[in-house]
Design a protein around this motif. Sequence first.
Motif, short mmCIF file in Angstrom:
data_model
loop_
_atom_site.label_atom_id
_atom_site.label_comp_id
_atom_site.label_asym_id
_atom_site.label_seq_id
_atom_site.Cartn_x
_atom_site.Cartn_y
_atom_site.Cartn_z
N ASP A 174 -0.78 2.93 -14.06
CA ASP A 174 -1.30 2.51 -15.36
C ASP A 174 -2.72 3.05 -15.49
N ARG A 175 -2.86 4.13 -16.21
CA ARG A 175 -4.15 4.82 -16.27
C ARG A 175 -5.24 3.96 -16.88
N THR A 176 -4.86 2.96 -17.69
CA THR A 176 -5.86 2.08 -18.31
C THR A 176 -6.25 0.91 -17.41
N GLY A 177 -5.67 0.86 -16.21
CA GLY A 177 -5.88 -0.30 -15.36
C GLY A 177 -7.11 -0.24 -14.49
N GLY A 178 -7.88 0.81 -14.56
CA GLY A 178 -9.09 0.85 -13.74
C GLY A 178 -9.73 2.22 -13.70
N TYR A 179 -10.79 2.30 -12.90
CA TYR A 179 -11.64 3.50 -12.87
C TYR A 179 -12.14 3.75 -11.45
N VAL A 180 -12.48 5.00 -11.19
CA VAL A 180 -13.15 5.38 -9.95
C VAL A 180 -14.26 6.37 -10.27
N LEU A 233 2.46 -5.26 -8.85
CA LEU A 233 1.57 -4.18 -9.24
C LEU A 233 1.50 -4.03 -10.76
N ILE A 234 2.63 -4.26 -11.42
CA ILE A 234 2.63 -4.21 -12.89
C ILE A 234 1.79 -5.35 -13.45
N GLU A 235 1.96 -6.56 -12.89
CA GLU A 235 1.20 -7.72 -13.36
C GLU A 235 -0.31 -7.52 -13.14
N ALA A 236 -0.66 -6.76 -12.10
CA ALA A 236 -2.07 -6.47 -11.81
C ALA A 236 -2.60 -5.28 -12.60
N ALA A 261 -6.46 0.27 0.12
CA ALA A 261 -7.42 -0.83 0.19
C ALA A 261 -6.68 -2.17 0.18
N GLU A 262 -7.36 -3.21 0.65
CA GLU A 262 -6.82 -4.56 0.63
C GLU A 262 -7.23 -5.22 -0.70
N LEU A 263 -6.52 -4.88 -1.74
CA LEU A 263 -6.85 -5.37 -3.07
C LEU A 263 -6.40 -6.83 -3.24
N ASP A 264 -7.18 -7.58 -3.99
CA ASP A 264 -6.83 -8.95 -4.33
C ASP A 264 -6.06 -8.91 -5.64
N LEU A 265 -4.73 -8.90 -5.54
CA LEU A 265 -3.91 -8.79 -6.75
C LEU A 265 -4.04 -10.03 -7.63
N GLN A 317 0.82 -1.20 0.00
CA GLN A 317 0.00 0.00 0.00
C GLN A 317 0.86 1.25 0.00
N ARG A 318 1.95 1.23 0.75
CA ARG A 318 2.84 2.38 0.81
C ARG A 318 3.50 2.63 -0.54
N VAL A 319 3.93 1.56 -1.20
CA VAL A 319 4.57 1.69 -2.51
C VAL A 319 3.57 2.22 -3.53
N LEU A 320 2.36 1.66 -3.55
CA LEU A 320 1.35 2.13 -4.50
C LEU A 320 0.98 3.58 -4.24
N SER A 321 0.86 3.95 -2.98
CA SER A 321 0.56 5.34 -2.62
C SER A 321 1.66 6.28 -3.13
N GLU A 322 2.91 5.85 -3.01
CA GLU A 322 4.03 6.66 -3.44
C GLU A 322 4.01 6.86 -4.96
N ILE A 323 3.67 5.82 -5.69
CA ILE A 323 3.61 5.93 -7.15
C ILE A 323 2.43 6.81 -7.56
#
Length: 399
Positions: A78-84, A50-53, A388-392, A15-21
């Motif tokens: 990865d802007r194409t990897g999801g939506y909010v 995270l790249i694989e996900a 969040a606790e994402l299921d990678l 989570q910390r790494v993803l937040s930093e990116i």
Amino acid sequence: MAGSSLEEIGRGNRQRVLSEILGSGTISRSQIADKLELNAASVSRITRELIEARLVQEVGDAKSEGRRGPRTKRLSVDRTGGYVIGIGINAYQQVVTLADLSNNRIASWDAGGEGLSEGEGFLKTCCDQARKLIEEHVPDKDRLFGVGLTIAGNLDKARGAVISAPTLGWDDEVGVRDLVQKELGVPVALETPSAAICQSEAAFGAARNIENVVVIYCALGFGIGLQINGQPYSGISRVGGVLTEAKTTDGLGSNLPVTLSDLCGGKALLQKLLSSDVFNALSDRGRSRKIWEVVSGADQTDGDYKSVLEEFGARAANCFSLSLTILQPELVLLAGPLAQSPIYLEAFRKQIDTLKSDLQQPIKIKSSEMTHMGAARLLSLSENIANAELDLNLLKGGN
């Protein structure tokens, strides 16, 4: 027990790494390792997952930051990897927006105030419009990560409810989180505009890497958002809200209790500029629009508008100076329509300087251009993805 502890540590590091990116835009693995004090192997493993996900991607080449060796790939979301989805609701504007993982707005719907005063029904309408945006623009529904809601009202965030929202005409409690989650089937994060702006500026904007931040939302009334020692703060009861009805004395010698809104909010400002007939004929939505007219008109050298903005900027500083002295923030951000006026901002800043000249260190006071709609989307990115606790494994299977 030990296995569970290691799992929690691993999840927290991810989570910390993803937040930093998310917050950095682009960043190298070595920069992440230095910033978060993680070893290179851990960062490499986490970023590979995270790249694989499809949450993160490698972009371009970068110099090796002063170290010898080949150029290294940098990382970005990865802007194409999801939506909010972001839903921002205040008296002035109510907007539903769909954004990608880079917070690029894809599509939106503006309610225009229609049906606003009926809280539960209005939220269902917002959800209906959100579904239309999703159906049109989201090819993989498993990649819709959640909803961020900012609502100008008194919130019980522990229960996900709006207790009341006077400027919206919501007198009864509305179970916002349960309603929206049931309608859209995704996680929901709920905040006031001021708290959401504070969190968003701290994670992605002007307050990034600053531990102690205060956001004051200056509109018809006031709202406040706090980050203390690097953590959002909303009190023991987890209740947050607008400060419109917070009481103070009138400062005129009579010591009569008045609300902040009555003393120095946008409504009081308009009452000084407009006749009582004109003011009373305006709805709160109309009054919100009028505030924007005042801010724009003052920039065009309207003398009355300029003087009243100066007066009310100083009044607001008088009301908040004691709180700022106690909190000792490194940064104060003024948000909302009044804060977009350089005249109002400078009057607030000068009055704080006058009142608090004996502070150990000066308080930086700036304007935030972030809106409650933008903060709603960033709130969703932060709470429903980064923290969040994402299921990678599930996300990898969706490639």
